[in-house]
Design a protein around this motif. Structure first.
Motif, PDB file in Angstrom:
ATOM      1  N   MET A 122     -17.934  -2.504 -10.007  1.00  0.00           N
ATOM      2  CA  MET A 122     -16.852  -2.990  -9.164  1.00  0.00           C
ATOM      3  C   MET A 122     -16.527  -1.999  -8.048  1.00  0.00           C
ATOM      4  O   MET A 122     -15.384  -1.765  -7.723  1.00  0.00           O
ATOM      5  CB  MET A 122     -15.609  -3.223 -10.003  1.00  0.00           C
ATOM      6  N   ALA A 123     -17.524  -1.404  -7.499  1.00  0.00           N
ATOM      7  CA  ALA A 123     -17.306  -0.491  -6.383  1.00  0.00           C
ATOM      8  C   ALA A 123     -16.895  -1.292  -5.151  1.00  0.00           C
ATOM      9  O   ALA A 123     -17.225  -2.465  -5.014  1.00  0.00           O
ATOM     10  CB  ALA A 123     -18.567   0.310  -6.105  1.00  0.00           C
ATOM     11  N   GLY A 124     -16.161  -0.632  -4.282  1.00  0.00           N
ATOM     12  CA  GLY A 124     -15.744  -1.284  -3.047  1.00  0.00           C
ATOM     13  C   GLY A 124     -14.608  -0.527  -2.403  1.00  0.00           C
ATOM     14  O   GLY A 124     -14.208   0.544  -2.868  1.00  0.00           O
ATOM     15  N   GLU A 125     -14.116  -1.093  -1.328  1.00  0.00           N
ATOM     16  CA  GLU A 125     -12.990  -0.479  -0.632  1.00  0.00           C
ATOM     17  C   GLU A 125     -11.711  -1.225  -0.966  1.00  0.00           C
ATOM     18  O   GLU A 125     -11.714  -2.444  -1.125  1.00  0.00           O
ATOM     19  CB  GLU A 125     -13.216  -0.506   0.877  1.00  0.00           C
ATOM     20  N   MET A 126     -10.629  -0.451  -1.057  1.00  0.00           N
ATOM     21  CA  MET A 126      -9.307  -1.034  -1.281  1.00  0.00           C
ATOM     22  C   MET A 126      -8.337  -0.401  -0.293  1.00  0.00           C
ATOM     23  O   MET A 126      -8.526   0.740   0.121  1.00  0.00           O
ATOM     24  CB  MET A 126      -8.836  -0.788  -2.717  1.00  0.00           C
ATOM     25  N   THR A 127      -7.324  -1.162   0.061  1.00  0.00           N
ATOM     26  CA  THR A 127      -6.326  -0.678   1.005  1.00  0.00           C
ATOM     27  C   THR A 127      -4.998  -0.452   0.303  1.00  0.00           C
ATOM     28  O   THR A 127      -4.743  -0.984  -0.776  1.00  0.00           O
ATOM     29  CB  THR A 127      -6.122  -1.686   2.156  1.00  0.00           C
ATOM     30  N   GLY A 128      -4.158   0.332   0.958  1.00  0.00           N
ATOM     31  CA  GLY A 128      -2.832   0.584   0.431  1.00  0.00           C
ATOM     32  C   GLY A 128      -1.941   1.143   1.510  1.00  0.00           C
ATOM     33  O   GLY A 128      -2.364   1.358   2.653  1.00  0.00           O
ATOM     34  N   GLY A 129      -0.699   1.385   1.144  1.00  0.00           N
ATOM     35  CA  GLY A 129       0.235   1.922   2.113  1.00  0.00           C
ATOM     36  C   GLY A 129       1.637   2.024   1.549  1.00  0.00           C
ATOM     37  O   GLY A 129       1.874   1.812   0.368  1.00  0.00           O
ATOM     38  N   CYS A 130       2.535   2.360   2.450  1.00  0.00           N
ATOM     39  CA  CYS A 130       3.917   2.596   2.046  1.00  0.00           C
ATOM     40  C   CYS A 130       4.782   1.358   2.225  1.00  0.00           C
ATOM     41  O   CYS A 130       4.344   0.342   2.767  1.00  0.00           O
ATOM     42  CB  CYS A 130       4.487   3.772   2.843  1.00  0.00           C
ATOM     43  N   ALA A 131       6.027   1.460   1.800  1.00  0.00           N
ATOM     44  CA  ALA A 131       6.964   0.334   1.859  1.00  0.00           C
ATOM     45  C   ALA A 131       7.275  -0.087   3.290  1.00  0.00           C
ATOM     46  O   ALA A 131       7.426  -1.269   3.572  1.00  0.00           O
ATOM     47  CB  ALA A 131       8.258   0.687   1.122  1.00  0.00           C
ATOM     48  N   CYS A 132       7.352   0.871   4.209  1.00  0.00           N
ATOM     49  CA  CYS A 132       7.718   0.523   5.588  1.00  0.00           C
ATOM     50  C   CYS A 132       6.505   0.211   6.459  1.00  0.00           C
ATOM     51  O   CYS A 132       6.659  -0.301   7.570  1.00  0.00           O
ATOM     52  CB  CYS A 132       8.557   1.638   6.225  1.00  0.00           C
ATOM     53  N   GLY A 133       5.300   0.506   5.994  1.00  0.00           N
ATOM     54  CA  GLY A 133       4.090   0.194   6.739  1.00  0.00           C
ATOM     55  C   GLY A 133       3.618   1.282   7.695  1.00  0.00           C
ATOM     56  O   GLY A 133       2.591   1.138   8.340  1.00  0.00           O
ATOM     57  N   ARG A 134       4.343   2.385   7.785  1.00  0.00           N
ATOM     58  CA  ARG A 134       3.970   3.464   8.700  1.00  0.00           C
ATOM     59  C   ARG A 134       2.657   4.129   8.298  1.00  0.00           C
ATOM     60  O   ARG A 134       1.827   4.438   9.137  1.00  0.00           O
ATOM     61  CB  ARG A 134       5.089   4.509   8.747  1.00  0.00           C
TER      62      ARG A 134
END
Length: 148
Positions: A1-13
């Motif tokens: 299950m290799a691959g890229e994943m995204t993420g970030g903070c609550a405000c989107g900065r």
């Protein structure tokens, strides 16, 4: 299950993309993590630092003589932990991923500080956000929609 994943903070900065090679994650209960997050534990996914691309670099807190912690100075989201030197890896907070559901805990770390009463909460009453009408009303009044 290799691959890229995204993420970030609550405000989107702050946003990131990380190469993920497996579904393994872990819970850290050490006092440093407890104090840094204000929680009884934190879920981490270990990744190679070179495999994380930030679209906006997070802020870094010099949290101890050996480590730094990333966060967003605008909303306070915690992104993780890295050693100052000697490691090609870093830990990203599982909850900062856009879809953290694929990760499964494989072990506990900092077991000397585990708050055992918080490990198994199965059987406690559960309340869905949309079932708390006062909160829903406030959210709809402020945004025009129900909370996610």
């Amino acid at each position: 299950m290799a691959g890229e994943m995204t993420g970030g903070c609550a405000c989107g900065r702050v946003r990131y993309t990380a190469k993920i090679s497996d579904d393994e994650a872990y819970l850290c209960h050490c006092r440093m993590c407890q104090k840094a997050t204000g929680s009884v534990s934190i879920a981490f996914k270990s990744v190679k630092q070179a495999d994380v691309q930030w679209t906006h670099e997070p802020d870094w807190y010099d949290s101890s003589p050996i480590a730094m912690r990333s966060y967003c100075r605008e909303c306070g989201t915690s992104f993780g932990f890295r050693f100052k030197e000697g490691s090609e890896n870093m830990d990203l907070t599982v909850a900062s991923f856009d879809d953290p559901s694929r990760f499964k805990p494989k072990h506990h770390f900092g077991a000397e500080s585990i708050h055992r009463a918080w490990l198994n909460t199965e059987g406690l009453p559960e309340m869905r956000t949309q079932d708390y009408q006062k909160l829903v009303d406030k959210w709809v009044g402020a945004t025009g929609k129900v909370p996610e």
